[in-house]
Enzyme design. Structure first.
Site, PDB file in Angstrom:
ATOM      1  N   SER A 141      22.784  26.499   2.292  1.00 42.35           N
ATOM      2  CA  SER A 141      24.100  25.887   2.488  1.00 42.35           C
ATOM      3  C   SER A 141      24.393  25.582   3.947  1.00 42.35           C
ATOM      4  O   SER A 141      25.156  24.670   4.245  1.00 42.35           O
ATOM      5  CB  SER A 141      25.195  26.780   1.903  1.00 42.35           C
ATOM      6  OG  SER A 141      25.091  28.097   2.411  1.00 42.35           O
ATOM      7  N   HIS A 168      27.701  28.724   7.452  1.00 41.82           N
ATOM      8  CA  HIS A 168      28.330  27.427   7.201  1.00 41.82           C
ATOM      9  C   HIS A 168      28.851  26.801   8.495  1.00 41.82           C
ATOM     10  O   HIS A 168      28.623  25.611   8.757  1.00 41.82           O
ATOM     11  CB  HIS A 168      29.473  27.583   6.197  1.00 41.82           C
ATOM     12  CG  HIS A 168      28.984  27.837   4.807  1.00 41.82           C
ATOM     13  ND1 HIS A 168      29.832  27.943   3.722  1.00 41.82           N
ATOM     14  CD2 HIS A 168      27.735  28.015   4.314  1.00 41.82           C
ATOM     15  CE1 HIS A 168      29.129  28.155   2.629  1.00 41.82           C
ATOM     16  NE2 HIS A 168      27.851  28.223   2.963  1.00 41.82           N
TER      17      HIS A 168
END
Length: 199
Positions: free
Chosen positions: A51, A98
């Site tokens: 991610s 992230h």
């Protein structure tokens, strides 16, 4: 989900930057995401997924959309805000991974776009490589300065105790840097190095 996002978003970025520049942005975003995960997590936090690199692709889209429209108030920003909201509200998601991936994608794409039509076209890729090197250095320093907090002190041979007491898995990018950093942390905890065995 990550692979679907990579296909949907990555196709747009690849068409805009070209294949090798896209791969450069994706790889560097993963490295910076891994460094971010290491900065904001403990030495035994397990992180998995891609991610961080996906957030890098979102950051790349943000830069490309700004170059095309002259504003950040577009679909890319809306997508980033939505995903950041999920990042901060859903438990066991790597905030550092992230945020790091997002920053890496923005910086890498900006460097490539800024110097794409200059005579010195090599400056952009060189700057991107510098970002990758910097993220590796940050990750290395972070692992070297980990505070084990009594979970498994350096020199301890009870590595299983450290694993049992590890934090729940979180989602972030897994790259060669994060893998080597995790091995370094585990080695420090067990007091052994690769190739050494207890007797």
């Amino acid at each position: 989900f990550n692979m679907l996002a990579l296909y949907w978003l990555g196709t747009v970025v690849e068409q805009a930057l070209g294949t090798w520049r896209f791969l450069l942005v994706y790889f560097v975003s993963g490295l910076v995401g891994s460094a971010g995960a290491l900065l904001l997590t403990g030495p035994f936090a397990v992180t998995v997924g891609a991610s961080g690199a996906i957030f890098g692709i979102m950051g790349s889209l943000l830069v490309l959309e700004y170059v095309a429209t002259g504003t950040f108030a577009g679909q890319a920003m809306a997508l980033i805000v939505l995903n950041l909201a999920l990042t901060f509200t859903i438990p066991n998601i790597s905030v550092g991974g992230h945020l790091g991936g997002l920053v890496g994608g923005v910086l890498a794409t900006f460097a490539l776009v800024q110097f794409r039509h200059a005579r010195q076209r090599w400056i952009g890729p060189v700057l991107v490589v510098c970002i990758a090197v910097a993220s590796v250095l940050v990750a290395s320093v972070r692992v070297g300065n980990y505070d084990y907090g009594g979970q498994a002190a350096p020199g301890s041979t009870d590595l299983r105790r450290a694993v049992v007491q590890a934090q729940p898995p979180t989602a972030t990018a897994v790259t060669p840097v994060s893998a080597s950093a995790a091995w370094a942390a585990a080695s420090r905890a067990s007091g052994t190095r690769y190739g050494e065995h207890e007797t």
